[in-house]
Design an enzyme around this catalytic site. Structure first.
Site, mmCIF file in Angstrom:
data_model
loop_
_atom_site.group_PDB
_atom_site.id
_atom_site.type_symbol
_atom_site.label_atom_id
_atom_site.label_comp_id
_atom_site.label_asym_id
_atom_site.label_seq_id
_atom_site.Cartn_x
_atom_site.Cartn_y
_atom_site.Cartn_z
ATOM 1 C CB ILE A 72 90.946 100.699 -14.860
ATOM 2 C CG1 ILE A 72 92.190 100.916 -13.992
ATOM 3 C CG2 ILE A 72 89.706 101.201 -14.138
ATOM 4 C CD1 ILE A 72 92.472 102.381 -13.672
ATOM 5 C CB CYS A 73 86.512 99.534 -16.058
ATOM 6 S SG CYS A 73 84.733 99.444 -16.392
ATOM 7 C CB ALA A 74 85.738 98.330 -20.654
#
Length: 310
Positions: free
Chosen positions: A98-100
């Site tokens: 998720i995301c970074a």
């Protein structure tokens, strides 16, 4: 029972950590068991301290591992964490970020040769640090089968719902989406959230008067020859100077200015899309809709619905 292991590291982004716990944990029928795993008993998440019930060995028993993002994409991920993720992958475990969290994923080497995404603000950094990965900054998530990546925090919700649909079908996923007050599918990708860079206007250059005129007259349909004549130069000279001073062509520069103007009108006014198309220099609403969707990633009407100033 499908075991979902959520990896928790120091500086983890709280929303990224909570999303899979909430989404998978609320699916009925005892379909999922969610376990929060960490290399140490306590995790410093910045705003709070988390006590993890499971160690890294629990990753090896999981059916799915979720890698949430951390606040510092440059952080050094402990080698024991990377080794456990690699071992789980070798055993067939599905892994999603998720995301970074894509940076943690990338550090394992498992994404080399694959397409992946992350938050658009960090996409260039991901591509620079891991050239073996094809980074797509425009999409909400990428599904490579065993390995999946998603963009920003909200895109983590999209990814979790996608995984539930893969596991149990659309009906179960739709119920999970309703509990999360989310559509099962969102139109468009990250491109609609990226503010286009203002077309550069080199101060003091011979192009400055022409560029200013182009910005102020986005409604005027012009050809390359028209622009060259207004700038008092040949078409060849115009193209050369534009590439030297702006890094793009005259018509591409003008297109960016028009799309930026269209976004402002969609956000700040109630004017019909057909009217806006004319104001930003498109000969027909159809051509405007097509070009807008190709650049922004969603339709003008959907963009207005998402970003209209109330």
């Amino acid at each position: 029972m499908h075991i979902v292991a959520v990896l928790a590291l120091d500086k983890v982004i709280p929303f990224d950590l909570a999303t899979p716990i909430e989404v998978f944990g609320r699916v009925g029928g005892e379909r999922y068991e969610v376990r929060v795993c960490a290399p140490a008993e306590t995790v410093d998440a910045g705003t709070f301290t988390l006590r993890a019930r499971w160690g890294l060995d629990a990753l090896l028993d999981a059916d799915t591992i979720i890698l949430p993002g951390c606040a510092d994409v440059a952080m050094v991920v402990p080698e024991e964490v990377l080794d456990h993720v690699r071992k789980a992958a070798a055993g067939g475990t599905r892994i999603a970020s998720i995301c970074a969290g894509t940076f943690i994923f990338a550090a394992t080497g498992l994404l080399d040769g694959l397409r992946a995404t992350t938050h658009w603000l960090a996409a260039a950094e991901l591509a620079a640090r891991y050239p073996g990965i094809t980074v797509d900054p425009d999409v909400l998530y990428v599904d490579n089968g065993q390995f999946l990546t998603s963009a920003g925090a909200a895109a983590g919700l999209d990814l979790c719902l996608h995984l539930i649909r893969r596991d149990h079908g659309s009906a179960v996923a739709a119920d999970a989406a309703r509990l999360s007050v989310m559509p099962l599918e969102r139109e468009g990708g990250q491109a609609q959230f990226i503010v286009p860079a203002q077309p550069p206007t080199p101060r003091g250059s011979a192009l400055e008067p022409l560029l200013r005129w182009m910005q102020e007259n986005t409604d005027v349909e012009v050809t390359l020859g028209d622009l060259a004549a207004r700038g008092g130069m040949s078409v060849r000279s115009l193209n050369r100077r534009f590439r030297e001073q702006t890094g793009t062509t005259p018509l591409q520069w003008l297109l960016r200015a028009r799309i930026r103007r269209a976004q402002h009108l969609l956000e700040a006014t109630d004017q019909p899309v057909e009217s806006i198309a004319g104001q930003v220099g498109f000969g027909s609403p159809t051509a405007f809709r097509d070009r807008f969707k190709r650049i922004v990633g969603t339709s003008p009407q959907s963009y207005r619905t998402a970003f209209r100033q109330r």
